[in-house]
Design a protein around this motif. Structure first.
Motif, PDB file in Angstrom:
ATOM      1  N   ASP A 188       0.815  -1.210   0.000  1.00 23.49           N
ATOM      2  CA  ASP A 188       0.000   0.000   0.000  1.00 23.49           C
ATOM      3  C   ASP A 188       0.853   1.267   0.000  1.00 23.49           C
ATOM      4  O   ASP A 188       0.328   2.372   0.138  1.00 23.49           O
ATOM      5  N   MET A 189       2.180   1.119  -0.205  1.00 24.99           N
ATOM      6  CA  MET A 189       3.068   2.266  -0.271  1.00 24.99           C
ATOM      7  C   MET A 189       3.900   2.321  -1.545  1.00 24.99           C
ATOM      8  O   MET A 189       4.270   3.410  -1.996  1.00 24.99           O
ATOM      9  N   ALA A 190       4.209   1.137  -2.105  1.00 27.41           N
ATOM     10  CA  ALA A 190       5.165   1.102  -3.218  1.00 27.41           C
ATOM     11  C   ALA A 190       5.044  -0.194  -4.002  1.00 27.41           C
ATOM     12  O   ALA A 190       4.369  -1.136  -3.585  1.00 27.41           O
ATOM     13  N   VAL A 191       5.724  -0.214  -5.143  1.00 24.85           N
ATOM     14  CA  VAL A 191       5.918  -1.441  -5.917  1.00 24.85           C
ATOM     15  C   VAL A 191       7.408  -1.712  -5.934  1.00 24.85           C
ATOM     16  O   VAL A 191       8.215  -0.835  -6.268  1.00 24.85           O
ATOM     17  N   MET A 192       7.777  -2.937  -5.546  1.00 24.27           N
ATOM     18  CA  MET A 192       9.183  -3.300  -5.472  1.00 24.27           C
ATOM     19  C   MET A 192       9.488  -4.461  -6.402  1.00 24.27           C
ATOM     20  O   MET A 192       8.651  -5.341  -6.601  1.00 24.27           O
ATOM     21  N   ALA A 225      15.377   2.462  -6.983  1.00 28.09           N
ATOM     22  CA  ALA A 225      15.831   2.580  -8.367  1.00 28.09           C
ATOM     23  C   ALA A 225      16.358   3.988  -8.626  1.00 28.09           C
ATOM     24  O   ALA A 225      15.886   4.961  -8.016  1.00 28.09           O
ATOM     25  N   ASP A 226      17.342   4.094  -9.525  1.00 24.15           N
ATOM     26  CA  ASP A 226      17.878   5.412  -9.866  1.00 24.15           C
ATOM     27  C   ASP A 226      16.806   6.314 -10.444  1.00 24.15           C
ATOM     28  O   ASP A 226      16.824   7.531 -10.240  1.00 24.15           O
ATOM     29  N   ASP A 227      15.868   5.707 -11.160  1.00 27.40           N
ATOM     30  CA  ASP A 227      14.807   6.481 -11.811  1.00 27.40           C
ATOM     31  C   ASP A 227      13.449   6.172 -11.188  1.00 27.40           C
ATOM     32  O   ASP A 227      12.446   6.054 -11.888  1.00 27.40           O
ATOM     33  N   VAL A 228      13.408   6.008  -9.849  1.00 25.79           N
ATOM     34  CA  VAL A 228      12.155   5.691  -9.180  1.00 25.79           C
ATOM     35  C   VAL A 228      11.089   6.729  -9.540  1.00 25.79           C
ATOM     36  O   VAL A 228      11.354   7.927  -9.568  1.00 25.79           O
ATOM     37  N   THR A 229       9.900   6.242  -9.875  1.00 25.29           N
ATOM     38  CA  THR A 229       8.823   7.110 -10.322  1.00 25.29           C
ATOM     39  C   THR A 229       7.585   6.912  -9.458  1.00 25.29           C
ATOM     40  O   THR A 229       7.567   6.092  -8.544  1.00 25.29           O
ATOM     41  N   GLU A 230       6.551   7.666  -9.757  1.00 31.87           N
ATOM     42  CA  GLU A 230       5.282   7.535  -9.044  1.00 31.87           C
ATOM     43  C   GLU A 230       4.456   6.419  -9.666  1.00 31.87           C
ATOM     44  O   GLU A 230       4.361   6.300 -10.881  1.00 31.87           O
ATOM     45  N   THR A 231       3.857   5.591  -8.832  1.00 35.88           N
ATOM     46  CA  THR A 231       3.011   4.496  -9.306  1.00 35.88           C
ATOM     47  C   THR A 231       1.827   5.053 -10.085  1.00 35.88           C
ATOM     48  O   THR A 231       1.171   5.989  -9.622  1.00 35.88           O
ATOM     49  N   PRO A 232       1.552   4.520 -11.272  1.00 37.77           N
ATOM     50  CA  PRO A 232       0.380   4.986 -12.032  1.00 37.77           C
ATOM     51  C   PRO A 232      -0.906   4.812 -11.235  1.00 37.77           C
ATOM     52  O   PRO A 232      -1.101   3.792 -10.573  1.00 37.77           O
TER      53      PRO A 232
END
Length: 257
Positions: A188-192, A225-232
């Motif tokens: 519920d916070m991130a995708v790993m 990740a170096d390019d960690v983004t916001e979950t769609p």
């Protein structure tokens, strides 16, 4: 960030659905994994084949199943087999692409504990155990883990390895002759995801969640990740399907909570 209202559970469902492809065969139970599979089937993966743990193959239930033994799972099924055949002729034979898992503890290598909290011989809590989870973790071509993101649930090392992830690294899994391995952990916070060594790292962070909050809810120095983004965020039609067709009574999504 979308103005569309959605819950944490609905975001987890929609994100898990994106991990499923049109040609996948999925071993699925009930709850959030079941909703994710049916959402995928009604959107981008119409040919997704669902095999339920109770032995129904390619089911197309016309109502929400409340357990893996719910007779509704027989609706439209291509075949119904025993659990012995389901696990032996499908899972152990290498015919399952994706398995869904959860657990009381998940560590940095994707190992899962659903057996005990604390020492095995004198535990603080004794849990239900493996069920079919160890077989799924060992034999599916890839596994998806869905769990709330809490520090007690994500320790650096699990108290007991019920279902193997990458053990102490990808080499450890290979040495044990295990298929596949965990592909994604959706919370519920991130995708790993998992790096080349088999260690978990953060790929995307959910809207409104900070890196610091994700780290605080994790029991080890978590890589990003170096390019960690916001979950769609979910699409309006996905939310409509979940609320109006897949789980209209909010049995697994919590309704308006």
């Amino acid at each position: 960030m979308s103005d569309l209202y959605y819950t944490d559970t609905e975001l987890m469902i929609t994100r898990a659905a994106l991990e499923l492809g049109n040609d996948d065969t999925v071993l699925v139970g009930v709850g959030v994994p079941n909703l994710a599979c049916n959402l995928a089937k009604q959107t981008h993966a119409p040919d997704l084949e669902m095999v339920y743990e109770s032995g129904t193959v390619d089911s197309d239930p016309d109502a929400l199943p409340l357990s893996i033994g719910d007779p509704v799972l027989a609706t439209g099924a291509r075949s119904i087999v025993t659990m012995y055949d389901g696990f032996g002729r499908y899972l152990q034979a290498g015919r399952i692409d994706v398995g869904f898992l959860g657990g009381a503890q998940i560590d940095r290598w994707g190992n899962i504990n659903s057996t005990v909290i604390g020492d095995y011989d004198d535990p603080k809590v004794r849990l239900p155990g493996s069920g079919g989870a160890c077989e799924i973790a060992s034999n599916a071509r890839r596994t998806l883990i869905i769990a709330p993101h809490q520090r007690r649930r994500f320790p650096e090392e699990v108290d007991f390895v019920t279902s193997p992830g990458y053990v102490g690294g990808r080499k450890g899994r290979d040495e044990r002759g295990l298929r596949g391995g965990p592909e994604a952990v959706i919370t519920d916070m991130a995708v790993m995801k998992f790096d080349d060594a088999g260690e978990m790292y953060v790929e995307t962070i959910h809207p409104g969640v900070t890196r610091e909050a994700v780290q605080e809810a994790t029991g080890w120095d978590l890589a990003f990740a170096d390019d960690v983004t916001e979950t769609p965020t979910p699409e309006a039609d996905e939310i409509r399907l979940i609320r109006e067709e897949l789980d209209p009574d909010g049995i697994y999504t919590g309704g308006d909570e």
